[in-house]
Design a protein around this motif. Structure first.
Motif, PDB file in Angstrom:
ATOM      1  N   LEU A 331       0.780  -1.261   0.153  1.00  0.00           N
ATOM      2  CA  LEU A 331      -0.029   0.078  -0.063  1.00  0.00           C
ATOM      3  C   LEU A 331       0.746   1.109  -0.084  1.00  0.00           C
ATOM      4  N   GLY A 332       1.716   1.388   0.834  1.00  0.00           N
ATOM      5  CA  GLY A 332       2.973   2.624   0.731  1.00  0.00           C
ATOM      6  C   GLY A 332       3.411   2.495  -0.747  1.00  0.00           C
ATOM      7  N   TRP A 333       3.710   1.662  -1.343  1.00  0.00           N
ATOM      8  CA  TRP A 333       4.351   1.807  -2.905  1.00  0.00           C
ATOM      9  C   TRP A 333       3.131   2.387  -3.618  1.00  0.00           C
ATOM     10  N   ALA A 334       1.965   1.551  -3.363  1.00  0.00           N
ATOM     11  CA  ALA A 334       0.888   1.995  -4.350  1.00  0.00           C
ATOM     12  C   ALA A 334       0.467   3.422  -3.993  1.00  0.00           C
ATOM     13  N   ARG A 335       0.386   4.057  -2.990  1.00  0.00           N
ATOM     14  CA  ARG A 335       0.181   5.387  -2.735  1.00  0.00           C
ATOM     15  C   ARG A 335       1.277   6.392  -3.228  1.00  0.00           C
ATOM     16  N   ASN A 336       2.331   5.898  -2.996  1.00  0.00           N
ATOM     17  CA  ASN A 336       3.482   6.850  -3.605  1.00  0.00           C
ATOM     18  C   ASN A 336       3.450   6.863  -5.071  1.00  0.00           C
ATOM     19  N   ASN A 337       2.785   5.988  -6.001  1.00  0.00           N
ATOM     20  CA  ASN A 337       2.862   5.910  -7.328  1.00  0.00           C
ATOM     21  C   ASN A 337       1.357   6.114  -7.980  1.00  0.00           C
ATOM     22  N   ASN A 338       0.652   6.626  -6.772  1.00  0.00           N
ATOM     23  CA  ASN A 338      -0.614   6.868  -7.219  1.00  0.00           C
ATOM     24  C   ASN A 338      -1.305   5.671  -8.256  1.00  0.00           C
ATOM     25  N   ILE A 339      -1.252   4.552  -7.410  1.00  0.00           N
ATOM     26  CA  ILE A 339      -1.968   3.215  -8.173  1.00  0.00           C
ATOM     27  C   ILE A 339      -3.611   3.439  -7.786  1.00  0.00           C
ATOM     28  N   THR A 340      -4.430   3.178  -8.681  1.00  0.00           N
ATOM     29  CA  THR A 340      -5.794   3.282  -8.308  1.00  0.00           C
ATOM     30  C   THR A 340      -6.542   1.982  -8.017  1.00  0.00           C
ATOM     31  N   GLN A 341      -5.878   0.924  -8.661  1.00  0.00           N
ATOM     32  CA  GLN A 341      -6.541  -0.463  -8.503  1.00  0.00           C
ATOM     33  C   GLN A 341      -5.345  -1.644  -8.080  1.00  0.00           C
ATOM     34  N   ILE A 342      -5.497  -2.427  -7.164  1.00  0.00           N
ATOM     35  CA  ILE A 342      -4.515  -3.270  -6.818  1.00  0.00           C
ATOM     36  C   ILE A 342      -5.091  -4.547  -7.181  1.00  0.00           C
ATOM     37  N   VAL A 343      -4.377  -5.567  -8.043  1.00  0.00           N
ATOM     38  CA  VAL A 343      -4.898  -7.159  -8.064  1.00  0.00           C
ATOM     39  C   VAL A 343      -4.044  -7.975  -7.184  1.00  0.00           C
ATOM     40  N   VAL A 344      -4.624  -8.681  -6.537  1.00  0.00           N
ATOM     41  CA  VAL A 344      -3.977  -9.802  -5.938  1.00  0.00           C
ATOM     42  C   VAL A 344      -4.692 -11.345  -5.747  1.00  0.00           C
ATOM     43  N   GLY A 345      -3.901 -12.274  -5.837  1.00  0.00           N
ATOM     44  CA  GLY A 345      -4.406 -13.582  -5.922  1.00  0.00           C
ATOM     45  C   GLY A 345      -4.697 -14.054  -4.257  1.00  0.00           C
ATOM     46  N   LYS A 346      -5.886 -14.759  -4.224  1.00  0.00           N
ATOM     47  CA  LYS A 346      -6.203 -15.186  -2.934  1.00  0.00           C
ATOM     48  C   LYS A 346      -5.740 -16.936  -3.246  1.00  0.00           C
ATOM     49  N   GLY A 369      -8.137   1.722   1.947  1.00  0.00           N
ATOM     50  CA  GLY A 369      -8.511   2.966   2.033  1.00  0.00           C
ATOM     51  C   GLY A 369      -9.273   3.177   0.548  1.00  0.00           C
ATOM     52  N   GLY A 370      -8.809   4.368  -0.164  1.00  0.00           N
ATOM     53  CA  GLY A 370      -9.611   4.805  -1.526  1.00  0.00           C
ATOM     54  C   GLY A 370      -9.090   4.043  -2.707  1.00  0.00           C
ATOM     55  N   ILE A 371      -8.278   2.819  -2.590  1.00  0.00           N
ATOM     56  CA  ILE A 371      -7.480   2.107  -3.715  1.00  0.00           C
ATOM     57  C   ILE A 371      -8.618   0.771  -3.814  1.00  0.00           C
ATOM     58  N   ASP A 372      -9.186   0.673  -5.103  1.00  0.00           N
ATOM     59  CA  ASP A 372      -9.820  -0.407  -5.550  1.00  0.00           C
ATOM     60  C   ASP A 372      -9.179  -1.693  -5.354  1.00  0.00           C
ATOM     61  N   LEU A 373      -9.750  -2.859  -4.977  1.00  0.00           N
ATOM     62  CA  LEU A 373      -9.023  -4.143  -4.403  1.00  0.00           C
ATOM     63  C   LEU A 373      -9.811  -5.122  -5.363  1.00  0.00           C
ATOM     64  N   HIS A 374      -8.976  -5.867  -6.278  1.00  0.00           N
ATOM     65  CA  HIS A 374      -9.290  -7.002  -7.213  1.00  0.00           C
ATOM     66  C   HIS A 374      -8.695  -8.535  -6.417  1.00  0.00           C
ATOM     67  N   ILE A 375      -9.538  -9.293  -5.837  1.00  0.00           N
ATOM     68  CA  ILE A 375      -8.978 -10.502  -5.359  1.00  0.00           C
ATOM     69  C   ILE A 375      -9.583 -11.558  -6.326  1.00  0.00           C
ATOM     70  N   LEU A 376      -8.354 -12.302  -6.771  1.00  0.00           N
ATOM     71  CA  LEU A 376      -8.524 -13.323  -7.769  1.00  0.00           C
ATOM     72  C   LEU A 376      -8.498 -14.559  -7.137  1.00  0.00           C
ATOM     73  N   ALA A 377      -9.472 -15.447  -7.103  1.00  0.00           N
ATOM     74  CA  ALA A 377      -9.210 -16.809  -6.231  1.00  0.00           C
ATOM     75  C   ALA A 377      -8.356 -17.669  -7.258  1.00  0.00           C
ATOM     76  N   GLU A 378      -7.598 -18.374  -6.528  1.00  0.00           N
ATOM     77  CA  GLU A 378      -6.669 -19.286  -7.282  1.00  0.00           C
ATOM     78  C   GLU A 378      -7.747 -20.383  -7.738  1.00  0.00           C
ATOM     79  N   ASP A 379      -7.282 -20.873  -8.956  1.00  0.00           N
ATOM     80  CA  ASP A 379      -7.951 -22.085  -9.423  1.00  0.00           C
ATOM     81  C   ASP A 379      -7.044 -23.074  -9.029  1.00  0.00           C
ATOM     82  N   PRO A 380      -7.583 -24.242  -8.115  1.00  0.00           N
ATOM     83  CA  PRO A 380      -6.536 -25.338  -8.019  1.00  0.00           C
ATOM     84  C   PRO A 380      -6.625 -26.220  -9.346  1.00  0.00           C
ATOM     85  N   THR A 381      -7.271 -26.063 -10.410  1.00  0.00           N
ATOM     86  CA  THR A 381      -7.087 -26.714 -11.591  1.00  0.00           C
ATOM     87  C   THR A 381      -6.251 -26.272 -12.544  1.00  0.00           C
TER      88      THR A 381
END
Length: 918
Positions: A331-346, A369-381
């Motif tokens: 989040l610190g790097w994202a805010r310093n670089n004006n990232i609006t959306q974060i994608v992370v795998g669950k 906070g104000g950053i949109d978060l995309h949580i992508l579930a891991e496909d076990p197959t």
């Protein structure tokens, strides 16, 4: 933004258009599946082009035995294929070099996603196409939708088949034209049944797997949607380049989090598709912690491969060191670089992993906070086995078995010693908490050997305490039920303490490694700061890279002919083969990494990186290891980049210092040229004017002059002519000295004779001065150049006469000393200004204070004296006489060593100290 600015074309779009104008045009025939007729459509269009007069050549077309396709190749020129030996058989690949030499207007290259045979210049055919395009050759090619990299996982879920040959999205996105070749699923299945796609047996197998109506419909939809996205991209590019207003996106910026999970590649591909839909730049970020640093080699290589995949898909990738709180770092790097959306795998992990390390997803959800978060579930197959794809689970690197056994044995000994100490204390004094003795063994093992040994110490300490200190003794039974609870809490406390201690130990080791790396980088930078020569810099850099990365390192720079040569290597016996030299040359020419682990010439033994500076590429850095399949981890790559950047800065500094020296030399040359022009314009024209005036007077009025006047005029003309001759001779002598063409012809000379001859030549200049000669008898003959020595003495005498008033005394003295023979030319004039002593022998330099009392001169006399004396093996310098004897005037000293004595006497008599010595 003003109205004028909105009406201007986009500079980025115009720049892209300018770049596209310098390269060939790429047209892709895109299909949803094999057999839709892409190759046939390409060949039919090629025939139409050929009928229009376009020079068309088939680079490679795969007919797969299809008669219709083979018939369409007739009438088109075909470039012969290149044979490549592979495992005892010959494979045929496209002849890239032949096509570059042929330089047709249009080249047909089938199957853009094809993987080339080992030994080819590039591992992929699309890279061959990129080289043809860069050479200005138009290319038509074919591609199926399943081969686009960002759609790879989508196709896998649809068809349950993993496609191994893929093309980066950037290749598809930079195509100038995309023509979709479409068939309905029913028509394609009919073609398959008719044998127009595969042989009968192969066709039946395909119908049961890939060519199902549902699969074909989904693939057809993907092809249409992807083509529509490409058309939309082209439309927006056209709008920007022509300043057509429209609704623009509000500037989204995406970041995808990369970890060691096998599903990270799928998350990256999905992020690519999200970024494409949003027309947004995106970043791939990996945070290194103490846990990720201890991962196995396969896991670290997976991280490196995922970052390379993201880079190939158009992301800006970076790996940065972090703390235990990965979410806070992200989040610190994202805010310093004006990232609006974060994608992370669950990722799918056991419950204890989240309990021990925490959940990055949970922390991101609570703190985003104000950053949109995309949580992508891991496909076990997505990857069979949920690990590496080869059944190998992610694990920490293990110590050698001998070290593991030693750690546990030593831990057991420490627990036994703690038991012994506890027994002694229990017998001597009453200790209520004797169990605390075991904590020392637990903490020691955690600090020394890490988590595994400390857990073993915790469990064994609990058992030992139960066996020796709880009733009934020497059994594992517990008489008092309250003791059971005490044992449980003791074990839990020991495990928790050991875990925390082991974690802090890992943090300390990581901090130590980072501090050591930082210290070595600092020492390296300081070492580079003191280097002034390029070859020394290259040797030091190669040794530093080899030492810190434990690799064989070498640095290559271009020679005068532009050919790369090895400037330094560590170890020194490192030699490059022909394949590696070709990879290094490619790296130098294209300014991109090549060789092992890259997309260009990956079969080489070495990895080559360009040595970039602000002014371009200066050289190539190559590294290799004994392992044939070595690859750098992200940590190693970051360290290598730091070392290469430091070397590049030092290279640029040396180049700039060289440029400064050259500029200074040019300035000095310009100064000398100006001085020479001044000398020629004044000092040479003055005697010429006198000579011309005298001759003109004699010619016009010669009959009116008496004999005495004519003799006086002729004598004056002769003096000026001799003066002019001396000036010209000085200029010629100085030219010989500067050119290095001066060679002294040594022969035995008598100093007394040389001095007498010089005095006779300078008699006109010495008129009005008192001359004193101090030449002791019996001087040995010296091996000198008589002409050069005569000129030296004449210049010194002439200089003394110029800068001393009439009636002053000029002395020439010779002295023999134990280690030298000294000739001194002294005067009793005003002497030399102290500020001029260091420059008195410079070219065109004259003492300013005495310039008004001196006759015009070029300022070359003393410079010529120094050049002649040095050529004869002597030394000359000047000083004021008051520094030695307190007398007035200047003194010029010429020293010759005993080696120049032609016939040295047996013993040189002692004398007073040399006047040349302080």
């Amino acid at each position: 933004m003003s109205a004028d600015e909105r009406q201007r074309p986009s500079p980025e779009a115009l720049l892209e258009a300018a770049k596209a104008a310098t390269r060939g045009q790429l047209r892709i025939f895109l299909g949803a599946a094999p057999g839709v007729g892409k190759t046939c459509a390409m060949l039919k269009a090629a025939h139409r082009k050929r009928s229009e007069g376009v020079d068309v050549v088939i680079g490679i077309v795969e007919t797969h035995g299809r008669r219709d396709t083979l018939a369409l190749t007739e009438g088109l020129e075909m470039q012969p294929r290149r044979d490549i030996p592979y495992r005892g058989r010959m494979l045929q690949e496209m002849d890239l070099d032949g096509l570059l030499r042929r330089r047709a207007q249009l080249v047909l290259v089938d199957e853009l996603a094809h993987s080339n045979a080992e030994g080819s210049r590039h591992p992929k055919r699309y890279q061959d196409v990129a080289e043809l395009l860069a050479a200005g050759i138009d290319v038509w090619s074919t591609l199926n939708i399943q081969h686009i990299e960002s759609l790879n996982d989508v196709v896998t879920r649809i068809t349950r088949v993993r496609v191994r040959e893929t093309v980066p999205d950037q290749v598809f996105d930079t195509a100038d034209e995309v023509e979709i070749v479409d068939l309905t699923p029913q028509e394609l299945i009919e073609r398959l049944n008719d044998g127009k796609v595969y042989a009968e047996a192969q066709a039946q197998a395909a119908l049961k797997n890939w060519f199902k109506p549902g699969n074909l419909t989904a693939l057809r939809e993907l092809a249409l949607r992807r083509t529509a996205e490409r058309v939309d991209d082209q439309m927006r590019a056209y709008m920007r380049s022509h300043a057509i207003r429209g609704p623009w996106v509000a500037g989204e910026r995406l970041m995808v989090c990369v970890n060691e999970s096998p599903a990270a590649a799928e998350v990256v591909r999905r992020t690519k598709r999200i970024a494409d839909r949003l027309d947004a730049p995106w970043f791939a970020l990996h945070v290194e912690t103490t846990r990720t640093r201890s991962l196995g080699e396969k896991a670290q290589m997976r991280i490196a491969d995922t970052l390379r995949l993201a880079e190939s898909l158009g992301a800006e990738t970076l790996s940065l060191p972090g703390s235990r709180h990965i979410a806070a770092d992200l989040l610190g790097w994202a805010r310093n670089n004006n990232i609006t959306q974060i994608v992370v795998g669950k990722t799918t992990r056991p419950w204890w992993f989240s309990w021990r390390h925490g959940s990055v997803v949970t922390e991101l959800l609570s703190d985003a906070g104000g950053i949109d978060l995309h949580i992508l579930a891991e496909d076990p197959t997505a990857v069979p086995g949920g690990d590496d794809g080869d059944g190998t689970p992610v694990a920490r690197p293990r110590r050698p078995a001998s070290r593991e056994i030693s750690a546990y044995v030593t831990t057991g000994v420490m627990v036994a010693m703690a038991t012994l100490v506890g027994r002694v204390l229990d017998a001597l004094v009453s200790v209520p908490n004797i169990s605390l003795v075991y904590l020392a063994a637990v903490l020691w093992s955690a600090t020394r050997y890490g988590l595994g040994a400390s857990i073993f110490a915790s469990v064994s300490s609990t058992l030992a305490y139960n066996f020796f200190f709880t009733e009934p003794h020497y059994t594992f039974n517990v008489a008092d039920p309250s003791q059971v609870l005490a044992l449980i809490f003791f074990c839990a406390a020991a495990v928790l303490t050991s875990t925390l201690t082991a974690r802090e130990r890992l943090h300390a080791e990581t901090a130590h490694d980072q501090a050591l790396t930082t210290t070595e980088l600092l020492a390296f930078s300081r070492k580079l700061a003191g280097i002034r020569k390029l070859d020394t810099l290259m040797a030091v850099t190669a040794a530093q890279i080899a030492n810190m990365l434990e690799v064989d390192a070498l640095l290559l720079l271009p020679d005068a002919s532009g050919r790369l040569t090895t400037m330094a290597s560590s170890p020194a016996e490192t030699v490059l083969g022909e394949a590696d030299l070709a990879a290094a040359s490619w790296c130098w020419d294209r300014n991109q990494p090549t060789g092992r682990g890259t997309d260009t010439l990956p079969g080489g033994r070495c990895l080559f990186l360009p040595l970039r500076t602000g002014q371009g590429t200066r050289g190539v850095v190559g590294i290799s290891r004994a392992q044939p399949d070595f690859r750098l981890t992200p940590d190693d790559r970051r360290l290598l980049d730091a070392l290469v950047d430091l070397a590049a800065i030092a290279t640029e500094r040396i180049r700039l210092a060289k440029d400064v020296d050259q500029a200074r030399m040019l300035a000095e040359t310009e100064k000398l040229r100006a001085s020479l022009l001044t000398s020629v314009s004044h000092d040479l024209r003055t005697p010429l004017a006198s000579i011309i005036g005298t001759l003109a007077s004699l010619r016009s009025f010669g009959t009116r002059y008496d004999e005495a006047t004519r003799d006086e005029l002729l004598g004056s003309a002769q003096d000026e002519a001799e003066r002019l001759n001396r000036y010209v001779a000085n200029l010629l002598d100085m030219t010989r000295i500067d050119a290095g063409a001066l060679e002294a012809r040594r022969e035995p000379c008598d100093l007394a004779d040389l001095i007498a001859a010089a005095v006779r030549r300078c008699q006109p200049a010495l008129t009005g001065h008192k001359l004193k000669l101090s030449i002791p008898p019996g001087l040995p003959m010296l091996l000198l150049d008589e002409a050069l020595m005569d000129q030296v003495l004449v210049n010194l005498l002439d200089n003394a006469a110029k800068y001393t008033p009439a009636g002053s005394t000029i002395e020439v003295a010779v002295a023999r000393h134990r280690f030298s023979i000294v000739i001194a030319v002294r005067d009793d004039g005003p002497g030399l200004p102290p500020a001029d002593l260091d420059r008195i022998f410079d070219k065109f330099y004259r003492v300013r204070e005495d310039a008004d009392r001196a006759r015009a001169g070029t300022g070359l006399g003393l410079a010529i004296c120094r050049g002649f004396v040095l050529a004869m093996g002597g030394r000359i310098h000047a000083r004021n006489r008051n520094e030695v004897s307190g007398a007035h005037g200047a003194e010029f000293l010429i020293e010759f060593s005993p080696e120049l004595i032609a016939e040295a006497p047996a013993v040189l008599p002692d004398a007073v100290p040399s006047p040349a010595s302080p």
